[in-house]
Design a protein around this motif. Structure first.
Motif, PDB file in Angstrom:
ATOM      1  N   PRO A   1       0.851  -1.297   0.031  1.00 53.34           N
ATOM      2  CA  PRO A   1       0.227  -0.181   0.226  1.00 53.34           C
ATOM      3  C   PRO A   1       0.830   1.135   0.119  1.00 53.34           C
ATOM      4  N   GLU A   2       0.374   2.115  -0.707  1.00 55.82           N
ATOM      5  CA  GLU A   2       1.240   3.582  -0.794  1.00 55.82           C
ATOM      6  C   GLU A   2       0.622   4.376   0.137  1.00 55.82           C
ATOM      7  N   GLY A   3       0.993   5.653   0.585  1.00 54.56           N
ATOM      8  CA  GLY A   3       0.620   6.636   1.526  1.00 54.56           C
ATOM      9  C   GLY A   3       1.388   6.340   2.690  1.00 54.56           C
ATOM     10  N   VAL A  62       0.666   0.836  -4.239  1.00 54.80           N
ATOM     11  CA  VAL A  62      -0.624   0.899  -5.029  1.00 54.80           C
ATOM     12  C   VAL A  62      -1.661   1.661  -3.970  1.00 54.80           C
ATOM     13  N   ASN A  63      -2.555   2.176  -4.586  1.00 53.95           N
ATOM     14  CA  ASN A  63      -3.611   2.778  -3.694  1.00 53.95           C
ATOM     15  C   ASN A  63      -4.475   1.631  -3.340  1.00 53.95           C
ATOM     16  N   ASP A  80      -8.395   1.533  -3.195  1.00 51.82           N
ATOM     17  CA  ASP A  80      -9.228   1.642  -4.299  1.00 51.82           C
ATOM     18  C   ASP A  80      -9.007   0.428  -5.419  1.00 51.82           C
ATOM     19  N   ALA A 120      -7.688   0.810  -8.889  1.00 53.36           N
ATOM     20  CA  ALA A 120      -6.276   1.359  -8.831  1.00 53.36           C
ATOM     21  C   ALA A 120      -5.336   0.215  -8.669  1.00 53.36           C
ATOM     22  N   ARG A 173      -2.333  -0.805 -11.412  1.00 54.94           N
ATOM     23  CA  ARG A 173      -0.949  -1.026 -11.395  1.00 54.94           C
ATOM     24  C   ARG A 173      -0.553  -2.425 -11.517  1.00 54.94           C
ATOM     25  N   TYR A 178     -10.109   5.102   7.613  1.00 53.59           N
ATOM     26  CA  TYR A 178      -9.842   5.063   5.987  1.00 53.59           C
ATOM     27  C   TYR A 178      -8.645   6.121   5.834  1.00 53.59           C
ATOM     28  N   ASP A 179      -7.559   6.249   6.626  1.00 49.97           N
ATOM     29  CA  ASP A 179      -6.604   6.930   6.339  1.00 49.97           C
ATOM     30  C   ASP A 179      -6.876   8.478   6.367  1.00 49.97           C
TER      31      ASP A 179
END
Length: 342
Positions: A69-71, A102-103, A106, A109, A113, A230-231
């Motif tokens: 996961p990205e972010g 990756v997101n 989603d 998304a 990727r 949810y971040d």
């Protein structure tokens, strides 16, 4: 006694060296009768293949990808660091290790990727995203190309991945329940349960494990419905403030996933940091400091270096058709408190 060689197998089976090589490498262009002779000779002679030497001889180069996961996620940051560290040590095993962010929130998304992967040049994928219908279809496509897929940290049981590397998350939830019950022994009250998303399999299993232990062993403690962040740091602050105002009997917070930094800030803003029992997952820079400060009472952890190294060993074993040593690859649950912080 000398170890049997491929020459011994060829003599025993009455076939050529090239036929032995094709059978050992899993190629299909061998007559079934000859393939059976080779396999019988291998079993009779007790031949054990040196896959490392075979890969060197063929100049075999593995290519593995970690899909993460990205972010802003401190746990993922520790995984990225562990992958980068491990990839340097894998050079002797002729492995190229990459990271694809990756997101994860989603699924479309994520699939987009995954479509960027060069499946013709890939050997294995370790994937850490929630299981959705879109992701299941994408993994099925990757597997159909002959690529091995390992579910990483959070299981993906309906995708039928080739292996799962991670802790038993149901047991991790049970561990959280036992810790909360023992920290709050003989008390009556509510427990706030928070996570980033209940789509993630690890959070689902942890919640089930928590509920089982609390209902069975500590019926005076009530786990409130899980709140998903949810971040969103603002949602974390608003939710915690509302919960503190609504539930006067609140005794503890159980954080099943990421978002611990914002959660801890919210507890401090509401002047309850250190007053509530707080159990969290995964040892990161944030949870480590919170343990030292007394803002978190215990962290349920897993050795991230072991996670990554185990994944690479599993993927290599799948590629080579060799045995996976389950005892070696079992990821154990660790309980970290300030006094045993490493």
């Amino acid at each position: 006694m000398a170890k049997p060689t491929v020459h011994d197998i060829a003599r025993e089976a009455g076939v050529s060296l090239s036929t032995v090589d094709r059978v050992l490498n899993g190629r299909a262009d061998v007559r079934p009768k000859n393939a059976e002779r080779v396999r019988a000779a291998v079993e009779k002679l007790g031949y054990v293949r040196d896959t490392h030497a075979a890969n060197l001889a063929r100049q075999r180069q593995y290519r593995f990808v970690f899909v993460l996961p990205e972010g802003a996620n401190h746990f993922v940051e520790t995984i990225v660091a562990a992958v980068q560290e491990a990839s340097g040590t894998q050079v002797i095993d002729r492995a190229s290790v990459e990271i694809l962010l990756v997101n994860a929130a989603d699924p479309h998304a994520v699939v987009d990727r995954l479509r960027t992967l060069d499946l013709d040049a890939l050997d294995g994928v370790a994937i850490m995203v929630p299981e959705t219908p879109q992701v299941r279809d994408a993994i099925a496509h990757i597997k159909s190309a002959g690529i091995y897929v390992v579910a990483f940290v959070s299981d993906l049981p309906n995708t039928r991945c080739h292996h799962f590397v991670g802790i038993d998350n149901f047991s991790a939830g049970q561990t959280a329940g036992a810790l909360l019950g023992k920290f709050l022994r003989n008390e009556t009250g509510s427990i706030l349960v928070v996570t980033n998303s209940m789509v993630a399999r690890d959070s689902i299993e942890r919640r089930f494990g928590l509920d089982e232990v609390l209902s069975r062993d500590f019926p005076k403690l009530k786990a409130l419905p899980t709140i998903e962040f949810y971040d969103d740091p603002q949602r974390i602050h608003e939710t915690l403030s509302h919960a503190l105002a609504t539930h006067s009997d609140l005794k503890a917070v159980y954080s099943m996933g990421s978002g611990n930094a914002a959660m801890l800030d919210a507890l401090k803003e509401n002047s309850v940091a250190g007053e509530l029992v707080v159990i969290a997952h995964d040892l990161t820079s944030v949870t480590r400091q919170a343990l030292l400060d007394g803002d978190i009472d215990a962290v349920i952890a897993q050795n991230v270096g072991h996670l990554v190294r185990s994944t690479l060993r599993v993927l290599r074993a799948k590629c080579d058709g060799t045995t996976i040593f389950e005892a070696q690859e079992q990821i154990r649950i660790e309980i970290i408190i300030r006094e045993n912080l490493y």
